[in-house]
Design a protein around this motif. Sequence first.
Motif, short mmCIF file in Angstrom:
data_model
loop_
_atom_site.label_atom_id
_atom_site.label_comp_id
_atom_site.label_asym_id
_atom_site.label_seq_id
_atom_site.Cartn_x
_atom_site.Cartn_y
_atom_site.Cartn_z
N TYR A 148 19.23 -47.44 39.09
CA TYR A 148 18.70 -47.96 37.83
C TYR A 148 17.55 -47.07 37.34
CZ TYR A 148 17.11 -51.52 34.46
OH TYR A 148 16.76 -52.20 33.32
N MET A 149 16.64 -46.69 38.23
CA MET A 149 15.51 -45.84 37.85
C MET A 149 15.99 -44.45 37.45
SD MET A 149 13.14 -48.04 38.25
CE MET A 149 11.48 -47.45 38.44
N GLN A 150 17.00 -43.95 38.15
CA GLN A 150 17.56 -42.64 37.79
C GLN A 150 18.19 -42.68 36.40
OE1 GLN A 150 20.02 -40.77 40.93
NE2 GLN A 150 19.11 -42.25 42.35
N ALA A 151 18.87 -43.78 36.09
CA ALA A 151 19.49 -43.91 34.76
C ALA A 151 18.43 -44.00 33.68
CB ALA A 151 20.39 -45.14 34.73
N SER A 152 17.35 -44.72 33.95
CA SER A 152 16.26 -44.80 32.97
C SER A 152 15.65 -43.43 32.73
CB SER A 152 15.19 -45.78 33.46
OG SER A 152 14.12 -45.86 32.54
N PHE A 153 15.42 -42.70 33.81
CA PHE A 153 14.88 -41.33 33.72
C PHE A 153 15.84 -40.44 32.92
CE2 PHE A 153 13.82 -37.10 35.32
CZ PHE A 153 12.43 -37.14 35.39
N LEU A 154 17.14 -40.53 33.24
CA LEU A 154 18.14 -39.73 32.54
C LEU A 154 18.19 -40.07 31.05
CD1 LEU A 154 20.59 -37.77 32.55
CD2 LEU A 154 22.03 -39.76 33.08
N SER A 155 18.03 -41.34 30.71
CA SER A 155 18.11 -41.75 29.30
C SER A 155 17.05 -41.06 28.46
CB SER A 155 17.98 -43.27 29.17
OG SER A 155 16.66 -43.70 29.46
N ASN A 156 15.99 -40.55 29.11
CA ASN A 156 14.93 -39.82 28.42
C ASN A 156 15.00 -38.32 28.66
OD1 ASN A 156 13.32 -42.15 27.34
ND2 ASN A 156 13.24 -42.67 29.52
N ASP A 157 16.13 -37.88 29.23
CA ASP A 157 16.26 -36.46 29.57
C ASP A 157 17.67 -35.95 29.29
OD1 ASP A 157 15.17 -34.06 30.44
OD2 ASP A 157 15.68 -34.41 32.55
N LEU A 158 18.34 -36.49 28.28
CA LEU A 158 19.68 -36.04 27.94
C LEU A 158 19.65 -34.58 27.50
CD1 LEU A 158 20.88 -39.18 25.92
CD2 LEU A 158 21.27 -38.67 28.36
N GLU A 159 20.66 -33.81 27.90
CA GLU A 159 20.63 -32.36 27.71
C GLU A 159 21.13 -31.94 26.33
OE1 GLU A 159 21.26 -30.18 31.74
OE2 GLU A 159 22.42 -32.03 31.84
N LYS B 164 7.75 -34.55 28.93
CA LYS B 164 8.47 -34.67 30.19
C LYS B 164 9.10 -36.05 30.30
CE LYS B 164 7.28 -30.56 31.27
NZ LYS B 164 8.30 -29.49 31.14
N PRO B 165 10.30 -36.13 30.88
CA PRO B 165 10.98 -37.43 30.99
C PRO B 165 10.26 -38.35 31.96
CG PRO B 165 12.17 -35.75 32.21
CD PRO B 165 11.11 -35.03 31.44
N LYS B 166 10.48 -39.63 31.79
CA LYS B 166 9.89 -40.63 32.68
C LYS B 166 10.76 -41.87 32.68
CE LYS B 166 6.79 -42.13 28.96
NZ LYS B 166 5.38 -42.33 28.56
N VAL B 167 10.47 -42.75 33.62
CA VAL B 167 11.16 -44.03 33.70
C VAL B 167 10.52 -44.99 32.72
CG1 VAL B 167 11.64 -46.03 35.16
CG2 VAL B 167 11.88 -43.71 36.09
N THR B 168 11.31 -45.57 31.83
CA THR B 168 10.77 -46.46 30.79
C THR B 168 11.39 -47.86 30.87
OG1 THR B 168 12.42 -45.55 29.24
CG2 THR B 168 10.18 -44.61 29.18
N ASP B 169 12.18 -48.13 31.92
CA ASP B 169 12.81 -49.44 32.07
C ASP B 169 12.43 -50.01 33.44
OD1 ASP B 169 14.88 -49.51 29.65
OD2 ASP B 169 15.00 -47.52 30.59
N SER B 170 12.04 -51.25 33.46
CA SER B 170 11.61 -51.90 34.71
C SER B 170 12.79 -52.55 35.41
CB SER B 170 10.54 -52.96 34.41
OG SER B 170 9.41 -52.36 33.81
N TRP B 171 12.87 -52.31 36.72
CA TRP B 171 13.92 -52.91 37.53
C TRP B 171 13.64 -54.39 37.75
CZ3 TRP B 171 18.58 -52.98 39.51
CH2 TRP B 171 18.86 -53.76 40.63
#
Length: 543
Positions: free
Chosen positions: A159-170, A29-36
């Motif tokens: 920023y958190m949404q982009a980090s989450f998306l970076s681990n959930d590309l379709e 499952k995707p997650k946030v991997t970058d800290s703001w």
Amino acid sequence: MTKFFLLFNTVKYLKPIQLFYRLYRTLFKPKVTDSWRRKELNQTSLWIHHTFYDETLLGFEEANFLNCNRPLSFPESWNDESPGKLWVYNLHYFEDFLCHASSNKEKFHIDFFDKWIDGNPLGKGNGWEPYPISLRISNVLKAWLGGLNLQERHFQSIYMQASFLSNDLEKHLLGNHYFVNLKALLFAGIVFDKQTWSEVAINGLLKEIPEQINTDGGYFELTPMYHSMILVDMLDMYNLLRAFPERSSKEFIDLIELYVPKMIWFMEQMHHLDGEVSFFNDSAIGIAPSKNTIMSYAKKLGFEPSLEQTDSLLLEDFADSGYMVASSEKLKLIFDAARVGPDYIPGHAHADTLSFELSIGKERVIVNSGTSQYGMSEQRLLERKTVSHNTVEIDGKDSSQVWSGFRVAKRAKITERRCRVDSGNILMEAAHDGYKTLFGGVIHKRFLDLSCDTLTIKDSFSGVYNSAVSRFYFHPSLKVFLDDDILHVVGDAFKMKSNLSGLDVSLKSTKWHPEFGVSIPNSCLNIKTSDSNLELTFEWKTK
């Protein structure tokens, strides 16, 4: 067994990467991997702002998407799918931030974003699915570049949404979904100066643009509506790269500059003379920005429109995409001699091979039935079937096996195609094998002969079959009637007729779906035959 073959003939076309990521997404499952970290972000004067949409958020109490007005009650509305999942998706897109009235809605948009942050916990619900995240990131950052006064909590959320998306590309889907994932990551990477995101986006897009944009400029899913949407994405990315030259890539800019003029020409040709999109595959008015809106944006960015139409009929053969277009200032015919779409992502395809649409002046005359909804309904399936298009249905079957909401099994393949200009007439010809089987079946061949005031359609069928039905759907604004053996079609500025003597004809009441959520009564001419050839001619005079 039938369902097994449908599934087999669907799955066999998928790329290995799609199969891998379908499995991957079930296990991880995707997650946030970058800290703001708090950043000082500055709007650039080089960004060229443009608005695209009609107003859809009518305060916190009501929204209008897909021609459906619904009351809102937060936080429940964020995940209330009773009006349909696509409707709820639209609530999360934030396109209203780029509506034509957005300059008067700044406080409301800020408050709306606050409400979204409070009502959508990390990773939960529709708003955290990769497609809505992608559109929202791009739309919010475009609005900010245009002057929207975002606060730190809004930047932190993006920023958190982009980090989450970076681990959930379709990557399990690819196509337009993956394209907008990469675009969103590009916007976030450049605005936040996050090189890892911008590198993933640019490297991905350097591959996807030549993959997804055909050499003639057409978008490879072969739907005029999505073509317009991807063209806006290309213009947005060009705008962004020019606004942040120190963070851009010359190779990427050069690639966009190569493709955008061809995409603009394709868009112009695939729109009717009323300025709206044609209805091949999944296409409808009101989803993508209008042609005029897109052209206004393109001009701001330095892309000039193509030459105006003339009185003479001109032929454009988009050989890579498959469409043929005959047009003048007073006439347009678009002929679908194309494959159903890319083998590995035909989800927006209809069984419309060898269909066509005709406009006389700014009046649409012969129209495909359009698209009113997505999802898994019987109506959705009906709108994708051959019976809903201006082509020939043989023995009650579809030319391509459309099923479920976005699936295609056995697909029609174009076996021959050609076109030319002869003494001022436009001649178009193509054939497909969608009705061919291991044990026989039929090759359908269609020939169109267009002049400034006549259209002759000749269909031939090579093989054994029981019966064929050729259909011609007419725009609902027209007066259509049969008088003895003569079909009459009357518009505001033209009168058309066709002699149908000797043919087995009927005029049916049907529905036209020019927009999502819209169904308008219209008329369809049905011609049944069991012969190997069928021919008819439409003649018209302008008033």
